[in-house]
Design a protein around this motif. Structure first.
Motif, mmCIF file in Angstrom:
data_model
loop_
_atom_site.group_PDB
_atom_site.id
_atom_site.type_symbol
_atom_site.label_atom_id
_atom_site.label_comp_id
_atom_site.label_asym_id
_atom_site.label_seq_id
_atom_site.Cartn_x
_atom_site.Cartn_y
_atom_site.Cartn_z
ATOM 1 N N LEU A 165 5.180 -5.794 0.105
ATOM 2 C CA LEU A 165 4.457 -4.752 -0.634
ATOM 3 C C LEU A 165 5.091 -4.522 -1.999
ATOM 4 N N GLY A 166 6.413 -4.466 -2.041
ATOM 5 C CA GLY A 166 7.110 -4.264 -3.316
ATOM 6 C C GLY A 166 6.833 -5.381 -4.298
ATOM 7 N N ILE A 167 6.907 -6.632 -3.833
ATOM 8 C CA ILE A 167 6.631 -7.787 -4.696
ATOM 9 C C ILE A 167 5.186 -7.743 -5.182
ATOM 10 N N PHE A 168 4.267 -7.449 -4.262
ATOM 11 C CA PHE A 168 2.850 -7.380 -4.631
ATOM 12 C C PHE A 168 2.615 -6.296 -5.679
ATOM 13 N N LEU A 169 3.215 -5.116 -5.474
ATOM 14 C CA LEU A 169 3.042 -4.017 -6.427
ATOM 15 C C LEU A 169 3.561 -4.387 -7.812
ATOM 16 N N VAL A 170 4.763 -4.958 -7.859
ATOM 17 C CA VAL A 170 5.344 -5.322 -9.150
ATOM 18 C C VAL A 170 4.479 -6.371 -9.844
ATOM 19 N N GLN A 171 4.047 -7.385 -9.109
ATOM 20 C CA GLN A 171 3.208 -8.430 -9.708
ATOM 21 C C GLN A 171 1.902 -7.855 -10.228
ATOM 22 N N GLU A 172 1.268 -7.022 -9.434
ATOM 23 C CA GLU A 172 -0.037 -6.491 -9.829
ATOM 24 C C GLU A 172 0.076 -5.468 -10.952
ATOM 25 N N LEU A 173 1.131 -4.668 -10.951
ATOM 26 C CA LEU A 173 1.292 -3.678 -12.017
ATOM 27 C C LEU A 173 1.492 -4.334 -13.377
ATOM 28 N N PHE A 174 2.191 -5.469 -13.390
ATOM 29 C CA PHE A 174 2.514 -6.095 -14.671
ATOM 30 C C PHE A 174 1.565 -7.223 -15.071
ATOM 31 N N THR A 175 0.740 -7.689 -14.149
ATOM 32 C CA THR A 175 -0.152 -8.803 -14.501
ATOM 33 C C THR A 175 -1.628 -8.415 -14.540
ATOM 34 N N THR A 176 -1.972 -7.289 -13.944
ATOM 35 C CA THR A 176 -3.367 -6.876 -13.925
ATOM 36 C C THR A 176 -3.737 -6.263 -15.268
ATOM 37 N N PRO A 177 -4.831 -6.713 -15.858
ATOM 38 C CA PRO A 177 -5.269 -6.124 -17.132
ATOM 39 C C PRO A 177 -5.610 -4.643 -16.959
ATOM 40 N N HIS A 178 -5.460 -3.929 -18.041
ATOM 41 C CA HIS A 178 -5.744 -2.492 -18.023
ATOM 42 C C HIS A 178 -7.188 -2.247 -17.576
ATOM 43 N N GLY A 179 -7.357 -1.328 -16.638
ATOM 44 C CA GLY A 179 -8.688 -0.985 -16.165
ATOM 45 C C GLY A 179 -9.137 -1.773 -14.947
ATOM 46 N N LYS A 180 -8.422 -2.804 -14.563
ATOM 47 C CA LYS A 180 -8.802 -3.633 -13.405
ATOM 48 C C LYS A 180 -7.979 -3.299 -12.156
ATOM 49 N N PHE A 181 -7.100 -2.324 -12.268
ATOM 50 C CA PHE A 181 -6.209 -1.997 -11.154
ATOM 51 C C PHE A 181 -6.977 -1.431 -9.963
ATOM 52 N N ASN A 182 -8.112 -0.797 -10.228
ATOM 53 C CA ASN A 182 -8.902 -0.216 -9.136
ATOM 54 C C ASN A 182 -9.381 -1.269 -8.146
ATOM 55 N N THR A 183 -9.605 -2.490 -8.606
ATOM 56 C CA THR A 183 -10.070 -3.539 -7.695
ATOM 57 C C THR A 183 -8.983 -3.941 -6.701
ATOM 58 N N ILE A 184 -7.732 -3.762 -7.072
ATOM 59 C CA ILE A 184 -6.612 -4.154 -6.205
ATOM 60 C C ILE A 184 -6.139 -2.974 -5.355
ATOM 61 N N LEU A 185 -6.595 -1.794 -5.688
ATOM 62 C CA LEU A 185 -6.135 -0.588 -5.003
ATOM 63 C C LEU A 185 -6.368 -0.637 -3.499
ATOM 64 N N PHE A 186 -7.507 -1.146 -3.053
ATOM 65 C CA PHE A 186 -7.803 -1.197 -1.623
ATOM 66 C C PHE A 186 -6.883 -2.176 -0.900
ATOM 67 N N GLU A 187 -6.510 -3.243 -1.595
ATOM 68 C CA GLU A 187 -5.548 -4.185 -1.016
ATOM 69 C C GLU A 187 -4.187 -3.508 -0.828
ATOM 70 N N ILE A 188 -3.809 -2.713 -1.798
ATOM 71 C CA ILE A 188 -2.533 -1.982 -1.719
ATOM 72 C C ILE A 188 -2.579 -0.982 -0.566
ATOM 73 N N PHE A 189 -3.701 -0.269 -0.437
ATOM 74 C CA PHE A 189 -3.839 0.672 0.679
ATOM 75 C C PHE A 189 -3.728 -0.057 2.018
ATOM 76 N N GLY A 190 -4.323 -1.236 2.101
ATOM 77 C CA GLY A 190 -4.238 -2.026 3.327
ATOM 78 C C GLY A 190 -2.806 -2.395 3.665
ATOM 79 N N LEU A 191 -2.028 -2.769 2.643
ATOM 80 C CA LEU A 191 -0.622 -3.122 2.871
ATOM 81 C C LEU A 191 0.181 -1.902 3.325
ATOM 82 N N PHE A 192 -0.083 -0.755 2.724
ATOM 83 C CA PHE A 192 0.588 0.478 3.149
ATOM 84 C C PHE A 192 0.258 0.789 4.608
ATOM 85 N N LEU A 193 -1.019 0.674 4.954
ATOM 86 C CA LEU A 193 -1.420 0.977 6.328
ATOM 87 C C LEU A 193 -0.868 -0.041 7.323
#
Length: 151
Positions: free
Chosen positions: A47-75
């Motif tokens: 989860l930590g690796i995924f968060l760091v990669q997505e925070l720094f590589t996802t273009p501004h405004g596209k983070f919402n598309t990855i948010l559900f994946e992050i929620f899935g990893l948390f759950l």
């Protein structure tokens, strides 16, 4: 008198057998606990690796598309913690706690719903998930109600 001694000897054999089975259950439960801790640590690192990669590589405004994946990893981690709690509860009381199993199942279904891609599922899938949630919720209420009455 001989029959009595024979009966006692047989009972001791049964008692020793049951004691050895209980010891095996404890060893297996402890191993499962250790393996679950390893799984949880690995999931947190992932989860930590995924968060760091997505925070720094996802273009501004596209983070919402990855948010559900992050929620899935948390759950996933939360579900693993619940399973660990089930195992440690079994180690403490030597009884499987049905309420914890039902809560874990509800979390797993909630995870499924959160990460659900509505474009890829059919109506029957959604109905099935709804029925599963309803059945587990009713089961949870019954268990909670019966536990309150017993206390």
């Amino acid at each position: 008198m001989r029959k009595l001694f024979k009966q006692i000897a047989e009972n001791l054999k049964d008692h020793r057998f049951m004691h050895s089975i209980e010891n095996i259950e404890v060893v297996v439960s402890k191993l499962l606990s250790l393996f679950m801790v390893i799984v949880i640590v690995a999931a947190i690192i992932d989860l930590g690796i995924f968060l760091v990669q997505e925070l720094f590589t996802t273009p501004h405004g596209k983070f919402n598309t990855i948010l559900f994946e992050i929620f899935g990893l948390f759950l996933n981690i939360l579900i693993a913690l619940e399973i660990l709690e089930n195992i440690t509860g079994y180690l403490k009381k030597h009884v499987l706690q049905v309420e914890l199993v039902i809560v874990t199942s509800l979390i797993a279904i909630a995870r499924k719903i959160i990460i659900l891609d509505l474009r890829k599922v059919t109506g029957i899938d959604i109905i099935g998930l709804g029925i599963a949630i309803l059945a587990l919720s009713i089961s949870y209420l019954i268990i909670r109600f019966s536990n309150k009455q017993n206390n």
